[in-house]
Scaffold this motif. Structure first.
Motif, mmCIF file in Angstrom:
data_model
loop_
_atom_site.group_PDB
_atom_site.id
_atom_site.type_symbol
_atom_site.label_atom_id
_atom_site.label_comp_id
_atom_site.label_asym_id
_atom_site.label_seq_id
_atom_site.Cartn_x
_atom_site.Cartn_y
_atom_site.Cartn_z
ATOM 1 N N ALA A 1 0.834 -1.207 0.000
ATOM 2 C CA ALA A 1 0.000 0.000 0.000
ATOM 3 C C ALA A 1 0.864 1.250 0.000
ATOM 4 O O ALA A 1 0.579 2.223 -0.698
ATOM 5 C CB ALA A 1 -0.927 -0.012 1.215
ATOM 6 N N LEU A 2 1.951 1.228 0.786
ATOM 7 C CA LEU A 2 2.837 2.407 0.829
ATOM 8 C C LEU A 2 3.462 2.680 -0.532
ATOM 9 O O LEU A 2 3.578 3.827 -0.963
ATOM 10 C CB LEU A 2 3.937 2.189 1.869
ATOM 11 C CG LEU A 2 3.615 2.623 3.296
ATOM 12 C CD1 LEU A 2 4.843 2.408 4.189
ATOM 13 C CD2 LEU A 2 3.163 4.083 3.364
ATOM 14 N N ALA A 3 3.835 1.589 -1.228
ATOM 15 C CA ALA A 3 4.479 1.763 -2.534
ATOM 16 C C ALA A 3 3.541 2.408 -3.543
ATOM 17 O O ALA A 3 3.982 3.036 -4.503
ATOM 18 C CB ALA A 3 4.961 0.408 -3.053
ATOM 19 N N ALA A 4 2.235 2.251 -3.328
ATOM 20 C CA ALA A 4 1.258 2.811 -4.267
ATOM 21 C C ALA A 4 0.749 4.183 -3.826
ATOM 22 O O ALA A 4 -0.179 4.726 -4.424
ATOM 23 C CB ALA A 4 0.080 1.843 -4.410
ATOM 24 N N THR A 5 1.343 4.733 -2.772
ATOM 25 C CA THR A 5 0.904 6.022 -2.241
ATOM 26 C C THR A 5 1.873 7.111 -2.675
ATOM 27 O O THR A 5 3.074 6.994 -2.469
ATOM 28 C CB THR A 5 0.858 5.960 -0.696
ATOM 29 O OG1 THR A 5 0.026 4.871 -0.317
ATOM 30 C CG2 THR A 5 0.305 7.244 -0.101
ATOM 31 N N ARG A 6 1.350 8.152 -3.297
ATOM 32 C CA ARG A 6 2.234 9.192 -3.842
ATOM 33 C C ARG A 6 2.251 10.476 -3.018
ATOM 34 O O ARG A 6 3.148 11.300 -3.176
ATOM 35 C CB ARG A 6 1.816 9.517 -5.279
ATOM 36 C CG ARG A 6 2.106 8.380 -6.250
ATOM 37 C CD ARG A 6 1.539 8.682 -7.617
ATOM 38 N NE ARG A 6 1.845 7.615 -8.552
ATOM 39 C CZ ARG A 6 1.200 6.442 -8.589
ATOM 40 N NH1 ARG A 6 0.216 6.212 -7.757
ATOM 41 N NH2 ARG A 6 1.542 5.520 -9.457
ATOM 42 N N THR A 7 1.239 10.689 -2.187
ATOM 43 C CA THR A 7 1.179 11.943 -1.427
ATOM 44 C C THR A 7 1.242 11.628 0.073
ATOM 45 O O THR A 7 0.914 10.509 0.493
ATOM 46 C CB THR A 7 -0.131 12.710 -1.711
ATOM 47 O OG1 THR A 7 -1.240 11.890 -1.339
ATOM 48 C CG2 THR A 7 -0.249 13.076 -3.182
ATOM 49 N N LEU B 1 -7.117 8.773 -10.507
ATOM 50 C CA LEU B 1 -5.996 8.936 -11.438
ATOM 51 C C LEU B 1 -4.759 8.192 -10.932
ATOM 52 O O LEU B 1 -4.056 7.531 -11.695
ATOM 53 C CB LEU B 1 -5.660 10.428 -11.619
ATOM 54 C CG LEU B 1 -6.743 11.271 -12.289
ATOM 55 C CD1 LEU B 1 -6.394 12.753 -12.177
ATOM 56 C CD2 LEU B 1 -6.904 10.880 -13.751
ATOM 57 N N GLU B 2 -4.514 8.308 -9.646
ATOM 58 C CA GLU B 2 -3.337 7.657 -9.073
ATOM 59 C C GLU B 2 -3.478 6.132 -9.086
ATOM 60 O O GLU B 2 -2.491 5.413 -9.292
ATOM 61 C CB GLU B 2 -3.096 8.147 -7.642
ATOM 62 C CG GLU B 2 -2.668 9.595 -7.539
ATOM 63 C CD GLU B 2 -3.830 10.577 -7.463
ATOM 64 O OE1 GLU B 2 -4.981 10.165 -7.740
ATOM 65 O OE2 GLU B 2 -3.600 11.753 -7.136
ATOM 66 N N ALA B 3 -4.704 5.649 -8.852
ATOM 67 C CA ALA B 3 -4.910 4.195 -8.893
ATOM 68 C C ALA B 3 -4.604 3.667 -10.295
ATOM 69 O O ALA B 3 -3.931 2.641 -10.469
ATOM 70 C CB ALA B 3 -6.347 3.855 -8.493
ATOM 71 N N PHE B 4 -5.098 4.383 -11.280
ATOM 72 C CA PHE B 4 -4.802 4.034 -12.668
ATOM 73 C C PHE B 4 -3.283 4.061 -12.895
ATOM 74 O O PHE B 4 -2.697 3.181 -13.530
ATOM 75 C CB PHE B 4 -5.457 5.074 -13.592
ATOM 76 C CG PHE B 4 -6.481 4.517 -14.534
ATOM 77 C CD1 PHE B 4 -6.101 3.623 -15.534
ATOM 78 C CD2 PHE B 4 -7.815 4.901 -14.469
ATOM 79 C CE1 PHE B 4 -7.036 3.131 -16.419
ATOM 80 C CE2 PHE B 4 -8.756 4.404 -15.346
ATOM 81 C CZ PHE B 4 -8.371 3.526 -16.336
ATOM 82 N N ALA B 5 -2.648 5.117 -12.377
ATOM 83 C CA ALA B 5 -1.204 5.300 -12.583
ATOM 84 C C ALA B 5 -0.403 4.167 -11.955
ATOM 85 O O ALA B 5 0.681 3.821 -12.439
ATOM 86 C CB ALA B 5 -0.761 6.647 -12.021
ATOM 87 N N THR B 6 -0.921 3.605 -10.873
ATOM 88 C CA THR B 6 -0.213 2.497 -10.230
ATOM 89 C C THR B 6 -0.181 1.270 -11.152
ATOM 90 O O THR B 6 0.831 0.565 -11.228
ATOM 91 C CB THR B 6 -0.860 2.184 -8.871
ATOM 92 O OG1 THR B 6 -0.620 3.320 -8.031
ATOM 93 C CG2 THR B 6 -0.280 0.949 -8.219
ATOM 94 N N LEU B 7 -1.282 1.041 -11.873
ATOM 95 C CA LEU B 7 -1.253 -0.051 -12.855
ATOM 96 C C LEU B 7 -0.203 0.256 -13.929
ATOM 97 O O LEU B 7 0.565 -0.616 -14.341
ATOM 98 C CB LEU B 7 -2.617 -0.224 -13.524
ATOM 99 C CG LEU B 7 -3.828 -0.540 -12.638
ATOM 100 C CD1 LEU B 7 -5.012 -0.955 -13.505
ATOM 101 C CD2 LEU B 7 -3.525 -1.626 -11.635
#
Ligand SMILES: NC(=O)c1ccc[n+]([C@@H]2O[C@H](COP(=O)([O-])OP(=O)(O)OC[C@H]3O[C@@H](n4cnc5c(N)ncnc54)[C@H](O)[C@@H]3O)[C@@H](O)[C@H]2O)c1
Length: 383
Positions: free
Chosen positions: A310-316, A325-331
């Motif tokens: 979860a931390l790796a997929a968190t940008r802010t 948008l960020e969820a999409f970007a994680t893919l």
């Protein structure tokens, strides 16, 4: 001379997503969010003039009047695209993917995979034969809180799973919008363009994927009550289902596009012998954990206690909202990393939804429709 792949951004193409389209622009932003990839080429519309105008809006280096021409040309260019995004209506997913995969270009495709389970099987063979990468945009698996939920299930925090409730409710098809010619509703209610499922294919496949992704169990059989409430509509707009999962959990799913007042209300609750989880897409950075006999915990994303995934997929930083948008970007981040691995001759990790997830989604839709036609008879998902 082009630079080696590890010294430059990935070059990306898009099919669909031109002016007036819904999701193509989201793909573009998401693919570019981490600065690792840049959209440079597109066949952005079925209408060549709109395609050219849309490509100019996006300052694309290359615009094509057709996806066939784009696949042929990009495969030959020394600085051709590294992968393509498919953001067209469903009936084009397979032909567009075929054009690019057979040209040696990796594909990230939107969901549902194809029009039917049979077409999905053909799709899976195509992907396997191509040896190229294939990702499917089940966006919700990219949310940090969803990754946290999956990690908590996988590490046994919930104990043995007993019950899953997933719901995906919208209201935008509660009237016959398609009869006004509105673009997105017109193709989504046409079986030749959308496939055999209406709400089931459009949002039920997301709910199905989310439930399987978090629980780590697959849906084995179901009983479905499927309806179209809007007179004259050719595909379902509402479904209520009972689910049985591979690991013994039982579940319910409600998916509907005729629920007044609901925007994009995707939510899931997972109950185990030691605890439960609850997540809602409208409040995406909050995961509720309900330990047996203890106080409910609000597990917000970005905090030090959440899982590495979860931390790796968190940008802010914590408390600074992230979302769709960020969820999409994680893919896209995972997919782009695989494109680089393959270019270096390494094995891809395939840590994003793929063709097998798409096939299971189509098997889910097919089983739901079969069950509903036969008085909600329990029906196994075809392998
Ligand atoms: N992952 C998600 O969260 C999500 C969300 C919305 C839509 N989707 C999926 O994305 C896809 C597109 O949905 P949408 O709502 O954006 O549709 P849309 O109708 O808004 O856009 C479709 C685009 O495809 C273009 N197109 C059609 N034929 C084409 C062709 N031959 N060549 C090039 N472009 C062509 C259209 O001109 C348009 O620009 C669907 O498969 C849908 O299920 C996924």
């Amino acid at each position: 001379m082009t630079r080696p792949i590890d010294q430059r951004r990935l070059r990306v193409g898009i099919v669909g997503g031109g002016r007036g389209a819904f999701i193509g622009a989201v793909h573009r932003i998401a693919a570019e969010l981490d600065g690792d990839s840049l959209v440079v080429a597109g066949a952005l519309s079925s209408d060549p003039a709109t395609a050219a105008a849309s490509a100019a809006d996006w300052r694309l280096a290359r615009s094509y009047a057709s996806f066939e021409e784009m696949a042929r040309t990009e495969a030959r260019l020394p600085d051709g695209i590294d992968f393509v995004i498919i953001a067209t209506p469903n009936h084009l997913h397979l032909p567009v993917a075929r054009a690019f995969l057979e040209s040696g270009i990796h594909v990230m495709c939107d969901k549902p995979l194809a029009l039917s389970l049979d077409e999905g099987c053909e799709f899976a063979r195509l992907v396997a034969d191509s040896g190229r990468l294939f990702g499917l945009a089940h966006t919700y698996s990219g949310y940090p809180a969803v990754l946290e939920a999956r990690a908590l299930v996988a590490n046994g925090t919930l104990g043995t799973l007993r019950k899953v409730h997933v719901e995906y409710l919208q209201d935008w098809l509660m009237d016959a919008l398609e009869q006004t010619g509105q673009k997105q509703s017109s193709w989504r209610t046409d079986p030749a363009l959308a496939g055999s499922g209406g709400a089931l294919g459009d949002i039920g496949t997301h709910a199905h994927h989310l439930a399987e992704f978090i629980t780590g169990q697959t849906v084995q059989s179901l009983s479905a009550d499927v309806t179209h409430f809007v007179p004259g509509r050719r595909l379902d707009d509402d479904a209520n289902l009972l689910l049985r999962f591979s690991g013994g959990a039982k579940g319910t799913m409600v998916c509907s596009q005729v629920c007044c007042g609901e925007e994009n209300d995707l939510g899931i609750r997972v109950y185990g012998t030691r605890g439960a989880l609850e997540w809602h897409q409208l409040e995406p950075n909050t995961l509720l954990f309900k330990p047996a006999g203890g106080a409910v915990q609000v597990r917000r994303t970005g905090k030090g206690f959440v899982s590495a995934e979860a931390l790796a997929a968190t940008r802010t930083p914590a408390g600074h909202p992230e979302g769709y948008l960020e969820a999409f970007a994680t893919l896209y981040r995972s997919f782009a990393a695989d494109v680089r691995r393959v270019a270096r001759g390494e094995m891809p990790l395939r840590s994003y939804p793929g063709v097998e997830d798409g096939l299971r989604g189509l098997a889910f839709v097919a089983a739901a429709l079969t069950s509903a036609r036969d008085a909600s008879r329990w029906t196994s998902l075809r392998d």
